[in-house]
Design a protein around this motif. Sequence first.
Motif, PDB file in Angstrom:
ATOM      1  N   GLU A  46       0.792  -1.234   0.000  1.00 51.03           N
ATOM      2  CA  GLU A  46       0.000   0.000   0.000  1.00 51.03           C
ATOM      3  C   GLU A  46       0.826   1.287   0.000  1.00 51.03           C
ATOM      4  O   GLU A  46       0.312   2.342  -0.316  1.00 51.03           O
ATOM      5  N   MET A  47       2.090   1.195   0.366  1.00 52.12           N
ATOM      6  CA  MET A  47       2.896   2.405   0.491  1.00 52.12           C
ATOM      7  C   MET A  47       3.885   2.544  -0.653  1.00 52.12           C
ATOM      8  O   MET A  47       4.224   1.562  -1.307  1.00 52.12           O
ATOM      9  N   LYS A  48       4.354   3.777  -0.834  1.00 51.75           N
ATOM     10  CA  LYS A  48       5.448   3.985  -1.775  1.00 51.75           C
ATOM     11  C   LYS A  48       6.675   3.273  -1.219  1.00 51.75           C
ATOM     12  O   LYS A  48       6.820   3.122  -0.010  1.00 51.75           O
ATOM     13  N   ALA A  49       7.554   2.849  -2.102  1.00 50.58           N
ATOM     14  CA  ALA A  49       8.742   2.097  -1.689  1.00 50.58           C
ATOM     15  C   ALA A  49       9.570   2.856  -0.662  1.00 50.58           C
ATOM     16  O   ALA A  49      10.018   2.285   0.339  1.00 50.58           O
ATOM     17  N   SER A  50       9.770   4.147  -0.880  1.00 52.80           N
ATOM     18  CA  SER A  50      10.594   4.931   0.049  1.00 52.80           C
ATOM     19  C   SER A  50       9.917   5.050   1.419  1.00 52.80           C
ATOM     20  O   SER A  50      10.584   4.978   2.453  1.00 52.80           O
ATOM     21  N   SER A  51       8.601   5.205   1.441  1.00 53.09           N
ATOM     22  CA  SER A  51       7.870   5.290   2.709  1.00 53.09           C
ATOM     23  C   SER A  51       7.917   3.959   3.447  1.00 53.09           C
ATOM     24  O   SER A  51       8.070   3.921   4.670  1.00 53.09           O
ATOM     25  N   PHE A  52       7.797   2.867   2.695  1.00 48.38           N
ATOM     26  CA  PHE A  52       7.867   1.548   3.311  1.00 48.38           C
ATOM     27  C   PHE A  52       9.243   1.320   3.943  1.00 48.38           C
ATOM     28  O   PHE A  52       9.341   0.859   5.076  1.00 48.38           O
ATOM     29  N   ARG A  53      10.305   1.668   3.220  1.00 51.45           N
ATOM     30  CA  ARG A  53      11.656   1.495   3.760  1.00 51.45           C
ATOM     31  C   ARG A  53      11.844   2.317   5.041  1.00 51.45           C
ATOM     32  O   ARG A  53      12.432   1.837   6.021  1.00 51.45           O
ATOM     33  N   MET A  54      11.337   3.540   5.039  1.00 50.66           N
ATOM     34  CA  MET A  54      11.454   4.399   6.209  1.00 50.66           C
ATOM     35  C   MET A  54      10.682   3.783   7.391  1.00 50.66           C
ATOM     36  O   MET A  54      11.189   3.749   8.513  1.00 50.66           O
ATOM     37  N   TRP A  55       9.483   3.269   7.151  1.00 52.72           N
ATOM     38  CA  TRP A  55       8.692   2.645   8.200  1.00 52.72           C
ATOM     39  C   TRP A  55       9.398   1.399   8.737  1.00 52.72           C
ATOM     40  O   TRP A  55       9.472   1.193   9.944  1.00 52.72           O
ATOM     41  N   ARG A  56       9.907   0.560   7.831  1.00 54.76           N
ATOM     42  CA  ARG A  56      10.576  -0.682   8.238  1.00 54.76           C
ATOM     43  C   ARG A  56      11.793  -0.375   9.109  1.00 54.76           C
ATOM     44  O   ARG A  56      12.047  -1.061  10.094  1.00 54.76           O
ATOM     45  N   GLU A  57      12.518   0.659   8.745  1.00 50.04           N
ATOM     46  CA  GLU A  57      13.677   1.062   9.542  1.00 50.04           C
ATOM     47  C   GLU A  57      13.258   1.454  10.945  1.00 50.04           C
ATOM     48  O   GLU A  57      13.919   1.118  11.921  1.00 50.04           O
ATOM     49  N   ARG A  58      12.144   2.168  11.050  1.00 49.67           N
ATOM     50  CA  ARG A  58      11.654   2.627  12.341  1.00 49.67           C
ATOM     51  C   ARG A  58      11.188   1.483  13.231  1.00 49.67           C
ATOM     52  O   ARG A  58      11.434   1.494  14.432  1.00 49.67           O
ATOM     53  N   VAL A  59      10.459   0.516  12.672  1.00 50.20           N
ATOM     54  CA  VAL A  59       9.863  -0.520  13.519  1.00 50.20           C
ATOM     55  C   VAL A  59      10.764  -1.721  13.753  1.00 50.20           C
ATOM     56  O   VAL A  59      10.538  -2.481  14.687  1.00 50.20           O
ATOM     57  N   THR A  60      11.785  -1.904  12.951  1.00 47.19           N
ATOM     58  CA  THR A  60      12.666  -3.052  13.127  1.00 47.19           C
ATOM     59  C   THR A  60      13.393  -2.938  14.460  1.00 47.19           C
ATOM     60  O   THR A  60      14.107  -1.976  14.714  1.00 47.19           O
ATOM     61  N   GLY A  61      13.167  -3.916  15.297  1.00 46.75           N
ATOM     62  CA  GLY A  61      13.817  -3.941  16.593  1.00 46.75           C
ATOM     63  C   GLY A  61      13.214  -3.024  17.637  1.00 46.75           C
ATOM     64  O   GLY A  61      13.698  -2.957  18.764  1.00 46.75           O
ATOM     65  N   ARG A  62      12.154  -2.332  17.312  1.00 47.57           N
ATOM     66  CA  ARG A  62      11.525  -1.404  18.259  1.00 47.57           C
ATOM     67  C   ARG A  62      10.760  -2.204  19.314  1.00 47.57           C
ATOM     68  O   ARG A  62       9.880  -2.980  19.001  1.00 47.57           O
TER      69      ARG A  62
END
Length: 84
Positions: A46-62
């Motif tokens: 559902e998200m643009k690739a850049s937005s998805f990457r930014m989200w994944r970076e934020r939630v990984t390991g959170r």
Amino acid sequence: MKLPLLDSEIIDRIIEMAWEDRTPFEAIEKQFGLQEKQVIALMRREMKASSFRMWRERVTGRKSKHLEKREFVAGRFKSANQKT
């Protein structure tokens, strides 16, 4: 990964919950029946690739995105500077 058919209003709510730092994946699973892997697949779709990457970076390991890793059990965060 096979995702269930969801209407746009539910998809929007899932994305909103996934973006929130303090909403764990378990809450999304309980409310909508989607496991963490399915939420990730939905976000990717559902998200643009850049937005998805930014989200994944934020939630990984959170820690706050997983109930088992949280340092608090329930309630909301209250700053020491906040009045009662």
